[in-house]
Write a protein that holds these residues in place. Structure first.
Motif, PDB file in Angstrom:
ATOM      1  N   HIS A   5      14.712  31.148 -10.993  1.00  0.00           N
ATOM      2  CA  HIS A   5      14.803  32.611 -11.025  1.00  0.00           C
ATOM      3  C   HIS A   5      14.160  33.747 -11.029  1.00  0.00           C
ATOM      4  O   HIS A   5      14.893  34.641 -11.344  1.00  0.00           O
ATOM      5  N   ARG A  53      13.954  26.361  -0.396  1.00  0.00           N
ATOM      6  CA  ARG A  53      15.362  26.896  -1.135  1.00  0.00           C
ATOM      7  C   ARG A  53      16.262  27.170  -0.654  1.00  0.00           C
ATOM      8  O   ARG A  53      15.784  27.408   0.243  1.00  0.00           O
ATOM      9  N   ALA A  54      17.608  26.843  -0.715  1.00  0.00           N
ATOM     10  CA  ALA A  54      18.640  27.160  -0.307  1.00  0.00           C
ATOM     11  C   ALA A  54      18.990  28.925  -0.634  1.00  0.00           C
ATOM     12  O   ALA A  54      19.588  29.025   0.286  1.00  0.00           O
ATOM     13  N   GLN A  55      18.697  29.271  -1.738  1.00  0.00           N
ATOM     14  CA  GLN A  55      18.728  31.075  -2.126  1.00  0.00           C
ATOM     15  C   GLN A  55      17.146  31.012  -2.909  1.00  0.00           C
ATOM     16  O   GLN A  55      16.533  30.612  -3.301  1.00  0.00           O
ATOM     17  N   TRP A  56      17.544  32.847  -2.128  1.00  0.00           N
ATOM     18  CA  TRP A  56      16.218  33.633  -2.475  1.00  0.00           C
ATOM     19  C   TRP A  56      16.338  34.728  -3.013  1.00  0.00           C
ATOM     20  O   TRP A  56      17.477  34.872  -3.148  1.00  0.00           O
ATOM     21  N   PRO A  57      15.691  34.897  -4.352  1.00  0.00           N
ATOM     22  CA  PRO A  57      15.852  36.358  -4.607  1.00  0.00           C
ATOM     23  C   PRO A  57      15.602  37.354  -3.791  1.00  0.00           C
ATOM     24  O   PRO A  57      14.590  36.681  -3.101  1.00  0.00           O
ATOM     25  N   ARG A  58      15.751  38.369  -4.523  1.00  0.00           N
ATOM     26  CA  ARG A  58      15.443  39.759  -3.349  1.00  0.00           C
ATOM     27  C   ARG A  58      13.835  39.667  -3.836  1.00  0.00           C
ATOM     28  O   ARG A  58      13.323  39.914  -4.897  1.00  0.00           O
ATOM     29  N   ARG A  87      15.334  37.628   6.945  1.00  0.00           N
ATOM     30  CA  ARG A  87      15.108  36.312   6.031  1.00  0.00           C
ATOM     31  C   ARG A  87      15.571  36.225   4.819  1.00  0.00           C
ATOM     32  O   ARG A  87      15.373  35.343   4.420  1.00  0.00           O
ATOM     33  N   LEU A  88      15.560  37.119   4.441  1.00  0.00           N
ATOM     34  CA  LEU A  88      15.122  37.352   2.839  1.00  0.00           C
ATOM     35  C   LEU A  88      15.293  38.900   2.228  1.00  0.00           C
ATOM     36  O   LEU A  88      15.842  39.514   3.312  1.00  0.00           O
ATOM     37  N   ASP A  89      15.814  38.855   1.474  1.00  0.00           N
ATOM     38  CA  ASP A  89      16.529  40.646   0.620  1.00  0.00           C
ATOM     39  C   ASP A  89      15.823  40.831   0.239  1.00  0.00           C
ATOM     40  O   ASP A  89      15.173  41.369  -0.602  1.00  0.00           O
TER      41      ASP A  89
END
Length: 385
Positions: A5, A53-58, A87-89
């Motif tokens: 993370h 990854r399933a989740q990505w940080p900002r 696709r991303l934050d």
């Protein structure tokens, strides 16, 4: 194990340029970009990376480098930015930088980049001396550089970096300081002021020009640092100087050993997972990259650095910047026990190159001046596991 993370940035490589400069060792190719096909490939490459990854940080920052990104239209850059945002934050005020060559600058391009979401420009001036620009193989003149800067301001950019070199062939003290003074007079928010180095594989390496000697270069650096400080620019990395609140977010993430997605021909990326740090490099050929993008066929290599490599990489990045690093940062970014650094830190402190206080480790002014010697302390203990 490293933290999965860590702060995340995105680097997008646009590899075409009008002409290869004799000092350049970046992955750049003379010619006009195959714009639509390349943007399509970048988006496929992004989707391939996101499967990791399933989740990505900002995302903390986005950087378009080259080559000459300013060869691309505003519409093309806007399309890439939109794909990243979908696709991303990415917050509305996230720093999005694009490198621009004054020789390819025009009002329509700059306005298009600004509309498309770019909010920071890095303009490759290199020198304000026309004779030096010719020696460096640049396609612009000093007046073109000043004009490009004015166009950027007119387009609404309020965060601009100027790239400027010193230690140029035959350059004396007065000429180097005049270059710096002319950059300061423009009042950019950030100045990257760095010494010309001769890199392997470049035209300059094959036919080396005569550069100022070490004593002359030291005089230029000392005077330049003092002048930049008086002008309100704070040095926060070996060659990076910023006004308050204007440090480059993308570059800082590199130097703090954060994670970054690398997209485009020849781009490198670093991502941390619970099982270790993964590095990927893309194929350097734009044509081969475009053909393989969207799958592992676009990768030149993938590696998982071992402990020795992680120690060296952490030191090479982190010791470039001013300020302290902590035990916690080392362990979070490398996954290694801080104890492996103790021999290097003890040696560097004994030499006066570092100091420690309450788990905070800092370079001394002597350590900044003799950075290569400081790095040797860490290279010497790379095998200590």
């Amino acid at each position: 194990m490293p933290s999965p993370h860590l702060p995340l940035t995105v680097y997008v490589h646009l590899p075409w340029c009008v002409r290869k400069c004799p000092y350049c060792d970046f992955n750049s190719h003379a010619g006009q970009p195959d714009e639509q096909r390349y943007v399509d490939a970048l988006i496929r490459d992004l989707d391939f990376e996101l499967q990791s990854r399933a989740q990505w940080p900002r995302v903390q920052a986005v950087f378009f480098g080259g080559g000459t990104p300013s060869l691309f239209s505003g519409e093309a850059i806007a399309r890439i930015v939109a794909a990243l945002r979908q696709r991303l934050d990415i917050a509305d005020d996230t720093e999005i930088t694009l490198e621009a060559n004054p020789g390819t600058a025009d009002a329509a391009h700059f306005a298009g980049y600004r509309r498309g979401g770019v909010n920071r420009l890095s303009i490759g001036v290199q020198s304000f001396d026309d004779a030096q620009l010719q020696q460096l193989g640049r396609i612009h003149t000093a007046s073109a550089a000043q004009h490009a800067y004015a166009l950027a301001r007119e387009a609404g950019f309020d965060n601009i970096n100027l790239d400027l070199m010193h230690g140029l062939p035959g350059q004396g003290f007065a000429q180097a300081m005049d270059d710096l003074e002319r950059a300061i007079d423009l009042r950019p928010e950030h100045i990257s002021w760095y010494q010309l180095t001769i890199e392997e594989g470049t035209a300059f390496a094959q036919h080396p020009p005569e550069l100022p000697d070490n004593d002359a270069q030291a005089d230029i650096e000392d005077a330049g640092l003092a002048r930049l400080t008086r002008a309100g620019y704070r040095r926060y990395e070996v060659s990076a100087f910023a006004q308050t609140g204007r440090r480059a977010a993308h570059n800082l993430n590199y130097w703090r050993f954060g994670d970054y997605l690398g997209l485009g021909a020849g781009a490198h990326g670093k991502l941390s997972f619970s099982q270790g740090v993964r590095r990927r490099a893309r194929l350097r050929s734009p044509q081969k990259y475009m053909a393989g993008a969207g799958s592992a066929a676009a990768l030149a290599r993938e590696s998982w650095p071992d402990a020795q490599e992680l120690i060296s990489e952490f030191a090479l990045n982190t010791l470039r910047i001013d300020g302290a690093f902590s035990r916690a940062r080392f362990e979070r970014t490398t996954g290694l026990d801080f104890a492996v650094l103790r021999p290097a830190i003890d040696e560097a402190c004994a030499l006066g190159l570092m100091r420690t206080k309450e788990n905070q480790i800092t370079r001394t002014p002597l350590g900044r001046r003799h950075l290569n010697r400081l790095l040797e302390c860490f290279a010497e203990i790379s095998a200590f596991q």
